[in-house]
Design an enzyme around this catalytic site. Structure first.
Site, PDB file in Angstrom:
ATOM      1  N   CYS A 102      27.835  32.683  -1.594  1.00 54.28           N
ATOM      2  CA  CYS A 102      27.759  32.567  -0.137  1.00 54.28           C
ATOM      3  C   CYS A 102      26.837  33.628   0.446  1.00 54.28           C
ATOM      4  O   CYS A 102      27.291  34.650   0.982  1.00 54.28           O
ATOM      5  CB  CYS A 102      29.135  32.650   0.506  1.00 54.28           C
ATOM      6  SG  CYS A 102      29.089  32.184   2.264  1.00 54.28           S
ATOM      7  N   CYS A 142      26.136  26.604   4.415  1.00 57.78           N
ATOM      8  CA  CYS A 142      26.556  27.944   4.809  1.00 57.78           C
ATOM      9  C   CYS A 142      26.845  27.940   6.307  1.00 57.78           C
ATOM     10  O   CYS A 142      25.920  28.002   7.118  1.00 57.78           O
ATOM     11  CB  CYS A 142      25.477  28.959   4.472  1.00 57.78           C
ATOM     12  SG  CYS A 142      25.992  30.664   4.755  1.00 57.78           S
TER      13      CYS A 142
END
Length: 430
Positions: free
Chosen positions: A177, A357
């Site tokens: 991430c 994201c």
């Protein structure tokens, strides 16, 4: 020191004490989703999952814990409660692989044999790579949303700090991430602005990379928030040491002519993202490429050397963003292609590099970045509903209310909503 490739894990050849048609290494999001997707296609499969953990975590929720939005306990469940009921759970640590004999070697010299293997153990967070960091994590103003027990401390610090310097770091890629370091920074800044403290806090972002975000299309929206919060950006700087007692952080950067330089700076709050790499037992194995990642074809996720091995999730060398969204898209591809390799299904499924994201730029708004291999923007929703290049309240609702149940009740249960695999040759997916 580089780990040597292992051709044999031990001096003696132990007796095999377990055998399964399919063995999955890793019971994170990728492993559980793959097992469930396989069973959705063929309910009678003989599958074993190897993982020593007692708890399964919804890691995308830790950013929200660090901002006081989620309670930490909502992001954790007992491992046994999330594994499919028909799967055999081998609660053990993997020591090595013997692909020539279709064997996984466990600690204690136990052997688990397989007909087909799926490798998805996730990443190793290398806290020890930063001098002094392990000794000061969770105190002295040093925190990280990358650990379950530290995300609440992030929120505690955000609430307590009245003024001073708040530093947020990002190590060299790849990391899981890649937007998470910024998410913590934006949500903290938003809270300080809402409570009238933003002008008293000097916020700095130190990234080892050269840009704010890897997909340029989303940078303009992010830069508006950087400017609004008064954040100072520092690119090419890598955190190399922390002195918690003295509240000092050391950063190093490469110089254009070669060599490097380091400097120290003080802090009142330091949010650290540790360097990350594949687990040691992956890097030391014959399954790894030269950089230590599981070596798979980026489209089919089949190992480049061993045809009965597949890999997905954060530990592979596919050039996609390492996110839960990527694993959710990869799991059905692996499930289909594994069964196709057995002659059970026709055609070949293709992974296009999708990753997502949700960049939490303020409480109540998100820049929803979605992209494929090569950084090609790939929105799931029409722009009139959610324009990923702009901050959006509906995207926040998706992150806060929809994605957690989608994870627990959808992805981990083999329900492939919006992620049915694309086929390479005109066949329909299972």
């Amino acid at each position: 020191m580089e780990l040597e490739k292992l051709t044999a894990p031990c001096a003696v050849s132990p007796q095999s004490d377990e055998q399964h048609d399919i063995v999955i290494v890793g019971a994170g999001s990728a492993g559980v989703a793959t097992a469930s997707s396989l069973l959705a296609r063929m309910p009678d499969l003989d599958i074993a999952i190897i993982d020593p953990a007692d708890v399964h975590y919804y890691q995308p929720g830790w950013t929200m814990v660090g901002a006081g939005v989620f309670r930490p306990e909502t992001t954790a469940r007992p491992m046994g409660s999330v594994l499919p009921g028909k799967v055999r759970w081998i609660k053990a640590v993997v020591a090595a692989f013997e692909p020539a004999t279709n064997a996984v070697i466990l600690d204690g010299n136990r052997v688990v044999k397989y007909r087909q293997l799926v490798v998805c153990p996730g990443l190793k967070l290398d806290w020890n790579a930063i001098d002094g960091l392990p000794q000061t994590l969770g105190r002295n103003g040093v925190t990280s949303n990358y650990r379950y027990n530290l995300a609440p401390y992030t929120w505690q610090l955000v609430q307590q700090i009245k003024g001073g310097r708040a530093l947020f770091t990002q190590p060299p890629m790849p990391i899981k991430c890649a937007g998470a370091p910024q998410k913590a920074m934006y949500l903290s800044s938003d809270h300080w602005r809402r409570t009238g403290r933003l002008d008293q806090i000097d916020i700095e972002f130190f990234s080892a990379g050269p840009a704010l975000f890897g997909v340029a299309d989303y940078v303009p929206a992010l830069m508006k928030y950087v400017e609004s919060y008064g954040i100072n950006l520092n690119f090419g700087f890598n955190l190399t040491a922390v002195d918690g007692e003295a509240r000092q952080a050391t950063f190093t950067r490469a110089l254009p002519g070669g060599g490097s330089e380091s400097f120290e700076t003080g802090f009142d709050m330091l949010h650290v993202v540790p360097p990350q790499k594949a687990p040691d037992f992956i890097r030391a194995s014959l399954l790894a490429d030269a950089a230590g990642w599981v070596d798979v074809d980026p489209a089919t996720l089949r190992h480049r050397v061993y045809e009965n091995i597949f890999g997905l999730g954060d530990a592979t060398n596919t050039p996609n963003a390492k996110t839960a969204a990527a694993a959710r898209k990869q799991a059905p591809v692996v499930a289909h292609n594994l069964l196709a390799a057995r002659g059970e299904l026709p055609g070949e499924a293709i992974y296009d590099g999708y990753g997502s994201c949700p960049l939490t730029v303020e409480r109540g708004k998100i820049v929803l970045a979605e992209f494929l291999y090569g950084g090609k923007v790939a929105p799931t929703f029409p722009t009139w509903l959610i324009d990923g290049k702009k901050p959006c309240g509906l995207a926040w609702l998706l992150k806060e209310r929809i994605l957690p149940p989608l994870y627990w009740r959808g992805m981990l249960k083999g329900r492939e909503w919006f992620v049915k695999p694309r086929m390479a040759d005109g066949y329909s997916s299972a």
